[in-house]
Design a protein around this motif. Structure first.
Motif, PDB file in Angstrom:
ATOM      1  N   VAL A 237       0.874  -1.179   0.000  1.00  0.00           N
ATOM      2  CA  VAL A 237       0.000   0.000   0.000  1.00  0.00           C
ATOM      3  C   VAL A 237       0.910   1.228   0.000  1.00  0.00           C
TER       4      VAL A 237
ATOM      5  N   ASP B  72       0.605  -4.386   3.813  1.00  0.00           N
ATOM      6  CA  ASP B  72      -0.770  -4.549   4.267  1.00  0.00           C
ATOM      7  C   ASP B  72      -0.819  -5.371   5.554  1.00  0.00           C
TER       8      ASP B  72
ATOM      9  N   ILE C 125      -5.345   4.528   6.462  1.00  0.00           N
ATOM     10  CA  ILE C 125      -5.791   4.883   5.110  1.00  0.00           C
ATOM     11  C   ILE C 125      -6.948   5.865   5.171  1.00  0.00           C
TER      12      ILE C 125
ATOM     13  N   HIS D 261      -6.864   9.722   3.764  1.00  0.00           N
ATOM     14  CA  HIS D 261      -7.830  10.192   2.771  1.00  0.00           C
ATOM     15  C   HIS D 261      -8.624  11.379   3.302  1.00  0.00           C
TER      16      HIS D 261
ATOM     17  N   LEU E 172      -6.487   8.777  -2.374  1.00  0.00           N
ATOM     18  CA  LEU E 172      -6.491   7.353  -2.060  1.00  0.00           C
ATOM     19  C   LEU E 172      -5.092   6.777  -2.228  1.00  0.00           C
ATOM     20  N   PRO E 173      -4.738   5.787  -1.421  1.00  0.00           N
ATOM     21  CA  PRO E 173      -3.451   5.112  -1.624  1.00  0.00           C
ATOM     22  C   PRO E 173      -3.494   4.256  -2.877  1.00  0.00           C
TER      23      PRO E 173
ATOM     24  N   THR F 162      -2.481   0.495  -4.331  1.00  0.00           N
ATOM     25  CA  THR F 162      -2.148  -0.848  -3.858  1.00  0.00           C
ATOM     26  C   THR F 162      -1.277  -1.538  -4.900  1.00  0.00           C
TER      27      THR F 162
ATOM     28  N   TYR G 177     -14.847   6.125  -2.635  1.00  0.00           N
ATOM     29  CA  TYR G 177     -13.612   5.381  -2.877  1.00  0.00           C
ATOM     30  C   TYR G 177     -13.670   4.650  -4.226  1.00  0.00           C
TER      31      TYR G 177
ATOM     32  N   CYS H  50      -6.092  -3.600   4.539  1.00  0.00           N
ATOM     33  CA  CYS H  50      -5.769  -2.346   3.855  1.00  0.00           C
ATOM     34  C   CYS H  50      -6.036  -2.406   2.356  1.00  0.00           C
ATOM     35  N   THR H  51      -5.721  -3.525   1.726  1.00  0.00           N
ATOM     36  CA  THR H  51      -5.898  -3.608   0.282  1.00  0.00           C
ATOM     37  C   THR H  51      -7.359  -3.445  -0.095  1.00  0.00           C
TER      38      THR H  51
ATOM     39  N   SER I 139      -8.802   0.068   0.756  1.00  0.00           N
ATOM     40  CA  SER I 139      -8.348   1.127  -0.146  1.00  0.00           C
ATOM     41  C   SER I 139      -9.280   1.299  -1.331  1.00  0.00           C
ATOM     42  N   HIS I 140     -10.007   0.239  -1.671  1.00  0.00           N
ATOM     43  CA  HIS I 140     -10.874   0.287  -2.847  1.00  0.00           C
ATOM     44  C   HIS I 140     -12.346   0.514  -2.501  1.00  0.00           C
TER      45      HIS I 140
END
Length: 286
Positions: free
Chosen positions: A32, A41, A50, A54, A60-61, A63, A165, A264-265, A268-269
């Motif tokens: 990330v 992650d 995260i 944001h 956004l980060p 991945t 997101y 986290c992955t 993030s989405h």
């Protein structure tokens, strides 16, 4: 005859620390990236980091997949111990992680890489199933064959409270986001054939929608493997999670109800305030 098998997964399986320990699952973390620095992650970054980033920046980060070198290094420690490895990855339609792991496995013997064609605990369900098969003494090849037959049976879906997101990540148009927000729509994101798509669109308050979604998704429980079900969320309030768990338990048929938080992955989405009820059906989903 017993087999020396390691069950492993990339970090997108979103199993809780307790479940990773219970089933002795090895985890290969994805990356990330925030402010040009890449974190691992679940190792040195959390979903709340995260969300905070944001909130402060509006950014956004990014991945990143586990690369070929990461996978080789990860598999080597198990190979050096003489273990066969059954490794699970996020859907090959969503990441290059599967392809990198598959190529890395060619450097060794007895390493099997499974494309879950899913994400989050959609993959986690398969990881747990494989761990239980290994505990029963099944051969690696037999486990892989059995798991492959389960891949199309995984019922994975999520309700998303806010599309920001997904929009910023390029998975939702500005028009769709505006329309959903104006109409207070809560889309159900479904995973089918390895990709995410929009299913039913609910309308109303988040908790009310979640209760309806859960009831409709589970039905009377017929056609569902009742060994376990996951309630997986991304930063939802505790009372919301508990209310959905109560709705699941109301069915009174699952042997175990697991609560786990998206890593986290996935976070993030999908962003904060996302929740899904995930399980395995007895037959492949059309």
């Amino acid at each position: 005859m017993s087999f020396n098998i390691a069950i492993t997964s990339d970090s997108t399986c979103d199993l809780s620390p307790e479940l990773k320990e219970r089933y002795n699952v090895g985890i290969l973390p994805l990356g990330v990236t925030l402010d040009n620095k890449t974190y691992l992650d679940g190792v040195d970054i959390t979903p709340d980091d995260i969300y905070d980033y944001h909130k402060k920046t509006g950014i956004l980060p990014k991945t990143t997949a586990a690369n070929l070198g990461d996978c080789i290094e990860f598999f080597k420690k198990y190979a050096d111990e003489g273990k066969a490895v059954i490794h699970f990855t996020i859907s090959s339609e969503m990441s290059s992680t599967y392809n990198n792991a598959r190529m890395a496995a060619e450097e060794f013997e007895n390493i099997f890489v499974i494309d879950t064609k899913n994400l989050s605990t959609g993959g986690g369900l398969l990881v747990v199933a494989a761990a239980e098969m290994a505990a029963k003494g099944m051969a690696p090849e037999a486990i892989v064959e059995e798991i492959q037959s389960l891949v199309p049976c995984v019922d994975a879906s999520f309700i998303i409270d806010n599309l920001e997101y997904l929009h910023k990540g390029g998975r939702c148009s500005a028009v769709a986001m505006l329309g959903a927000n104006l109409l207070k729509l809560k889309p159900c994101i479904e995973v089918k054939n390895g990709s995410m798509g929009v299913g039913k669109k609910y309308r109303g308050k988040f908790l009310d929608v979640l209760k309806t979604y859960t009831e409709e998704r589970l039905g009377d429980g017929s056609g569902i493997d009742l060994d376990r079900v996951f309630v997986t969320h991304a930063g939802c309030d505790e009372e919301i999670v508990e209310a959905v768990v109560a709705e699941v338990k109301k069915l009174g048929k699952f042997k175990e109800v697991f609560i786990t938080r998206a890593g986290c992955t996935i976070s993030s989405h999908c962003g904060k305030d996302t929740l899904g009820v995930l399980f395995i059906r007895k037959e492949p989903i059309a």
